[in-house]
Design a protein around this motif. Structure first.
Motif, PDB file in Angstrom:
ATOM      1  N   GLN A  22       7.076  -3.047   1.858  1.00 11.09           N
ATOM      2  CA  GLN A  22       6.486  -2.479   0.664  1.00 11.09           C
ATOM      3  C   GLN A  22       6.743  -1.338   0.277  1.00 11.09           C
ATOM      4  O   GLN A  22       6.436  -0.548   0.964  1.00 11.09           O
ATOM      5  N   VAL A  23       7.493  -1.086  -0.957  1.00 10.21           N
ATOM      6  CA  VAL A  23       7.508   0.310  -1.470  1.00 10.21           C
ATOM      7  C   VAL A  23       6.764   0.675  -2.801  1.00 10.21           C
ATOM      8  O   VAL A  23       6.714   0.020  -3.625  1.00 10.21           O
ATOM      9  N   ARG A  24       6.013   1.486  -2.466  1.00  5.12           N
ATOM     10  CA  ARG A  24       5.011   1.849  -3.622  1.00  5.12           C
ATOM     11  C   ARG A  24       4.850   3.310  -4.197  1.00  5.12           C
ATOM     12  O   ARG A  24       4.787   4.071  -3.336  1.00  5.12           O
TER      13      ARG A  24
ATOM     14  N   SER B  59       8.826   1.277  -6.987  1.00  6.08           N
ATOM     15  CA  SER B  59       7.977   0.145  -6.338  1.00  6.08           C
ATOM     16  C   SER B  59       8.570  -1.187  -6.477  1.00  6.08           C
ATOM     17  O   SER B  59       8.944  -1.622  -7.345  1.00  6.08           O
ATOM     18  N   PHE B  60       8.445  -1.856  -5.118  1.00 10.02           N
ATOM     19  CA  PHE B  60       8.994  -3.408  -5.155  1.00 10.02           C
ATOM     20  C   PHE B  60       8.274  -3.821  -3.888  1.00 10.02           C
ATOM     21  O   PHE B  60       8.052  -3.022  -2.609  1.00 10.02           O
ATOM     22  N   ASP B  61       8.449  -5.019  -3.559  1.00 13.49           N
ATOM     23  CA  ASP B  61       8.120  -5.774  -2.297  1.00 13.49           C
ATOM     24  C   ASP B  61       9.582  -6.691  -2.023  1.00 13.49           C
ATOM     25  O   ASP B  61      10.381  -6.919  -2.707  1.00 13.49           O
TER      26      ASP B  61
ATOM     27  N   GLU C 298       4.571   5.672  -0.622  1.00 19.48           N
ATOM     28  CA  GLU C 298       4.365   5.108   0.830  1.00 19.48           C
ATOM     29  C   GLU C 298       5.465   3.781   1.012  1.00 19.48           C
ATOM     30  O   GLU C 298       5.735   2.960  -0.155  1.00 19.48           O
ATOM     31  N   VAL C 299       5.957   3.668   2.064  1.00 13.71           N
ATOM     32  CA  VAL C 299       6.619   2.726   2.612  1.00 13.71           C
ATOM     33  C   VAL C 299       5.899   1.863   3.570  1.00 13.71           C
ATOM     34  O   VAL C 299       5.624   2.647   4.742  1.00 13.71           O
TER      35      VAL C 299
ATOM     36  N   ARG D 281      18.025  -8.211  -8.753  1.00 14.07           N
ATOM     37  CA  ARG D 281      18.596  -6.889  -8.830  1.00 14.07           C
ATOM     38  C   ARG D 281      17.627  -5.662  -9.483  1.00 14.07           C
ATOM     39  O   ARG D 281      16.869  -6.078 -10.076  1.00 14.07           O
ATOM     40  N   ILE D 282      17.796  -4.575  -8.528  1.00 13.85           N
ATOM     41  CA  ILE D 282      16.716  -3.484  -9.235  1.00 13.85           C
ATOM     42  C   ILE D 282      17.888  -2.607  -9.517  1.00 13.85           C
ATOM     43  O   ILE D 282      18.488  -2.189  -8.820  1.00 13.85           O
ATOM     44  N   THR D 283      17.697  -1.998 -10.604  1.00  9.84           N
ATOM     45  CA  THR D 283      18.416  -0.940 -11.294  1.00  9.84           C
ATOM     46  C   THR D 283      17.682   0.437 -11.329  1.00  9.84           C
ATOM     47  O   THR D 283      16.597   0.501 -12.284  1.00  9.84           O
TER      48      THR D 283
END
Length: 221
Positions: free
Chosen positions: A9-11, A27-29, A63-64, A206-208
């Motif tokens: 989890q990237v917040r 942020s992404f999971d 937070e990660v 994909r995340i850009t």
């Protein structure tokens, strides 16, 4: 995909140095067995983000979490055996290819099987005769593949790949992609930085990232 709960989890992670935003909030999971392309222009913070996830950099904010626990609370050595970062510029150790591929076994105090390591080289299009080749005699593409194999001797939960195929021809890019795909199929999650539109044109998530100060991310399938 495996467990429904996120593996990573990237917040709202951000990185600022000397007043300059090198990574805008992101942020992404990431779930078990998931493959994620990470792209964006130079200066968007792609490598910075991977280093933060790998616990090689401290974020300026956010937070990660790994398996629900903040990585700041985890022992770095143990965490880095579960979350493995392959650098864009390969960092090889010792004198020979063998020294590098045997290192993960030595760290874990486990026996090294030389024949197994020779066979491993063939998985990425390298000759088994290269085991005793000095690392300074390797090409850039050979170094990239040796570094990748070193990180895969004990498959991690998460594999972080920083443009690892940039020095490879198309045939060897395919070998590496197939190797990563097989690993993901067994449950390892992967985040791969790439600028290769052909590589990324596979329909996967994909995340850009965009440079600091702009909206930091855009997701697409």
């Amino acid at each position: 995909m495996g467990d429904l709960s996120p593996l990573l989890q990237v917040r709202e992670v951000i990185f600022v140095r000397e007043g300059k935003t090198l990574l805008a909030p992101v942020s992404f999971d990431l779930h078990q067995g998931e493959f994620l392309w990470l792209t964006g222009p130079s200066g968007a913070g792609k490598s910075t983000l991977l280093k933060i996830i790998a616990s090689l950099l401290e974020p300026s904010g956010g937070e990660v979490r790994f398996k629900g626990q903040p990585i700041s609370e985890l022992t770095p050595e143990a965490y880095r055996q579960r979350v493995s970062y392959v650098f864009q510029t390969p960092q090889l150790f010792g004198r020979t290819v063998y020294d590098n591929l045997s290192l993960p076994y030595q760290i874990r105090q486990q026996p090294v099987n030389r024949q197994h390591l020779a066979a491993e080289l063939q998985r990425v299009g390298l000759s088994p005769d290269m085991l005793d080749k000095p690392v300074e005699q390797l090409s850039g593409g050979e170094k990239q593949r040796v570094a990748l194999l070193r990180n895969l001797q004990f498959p991690p939960d998460i594999l972080l790949l920083d443009e690892i195929s940039s020095a490879l021809d198309e045939a060897n890019k395919q070998k590496v992609q197939q190797l990563i795909d097989r690993l993901v199929a067994t449950g390892t999650a992967a985040i791969w930085i790439s600028h290769d539109s052909v590589e990324m044109d596979d329909g996967r998530r994909r995340i850009t990232l965009l440079p600091g100060g702009q909206e930091s991310q855009h997701e697409s399938a």
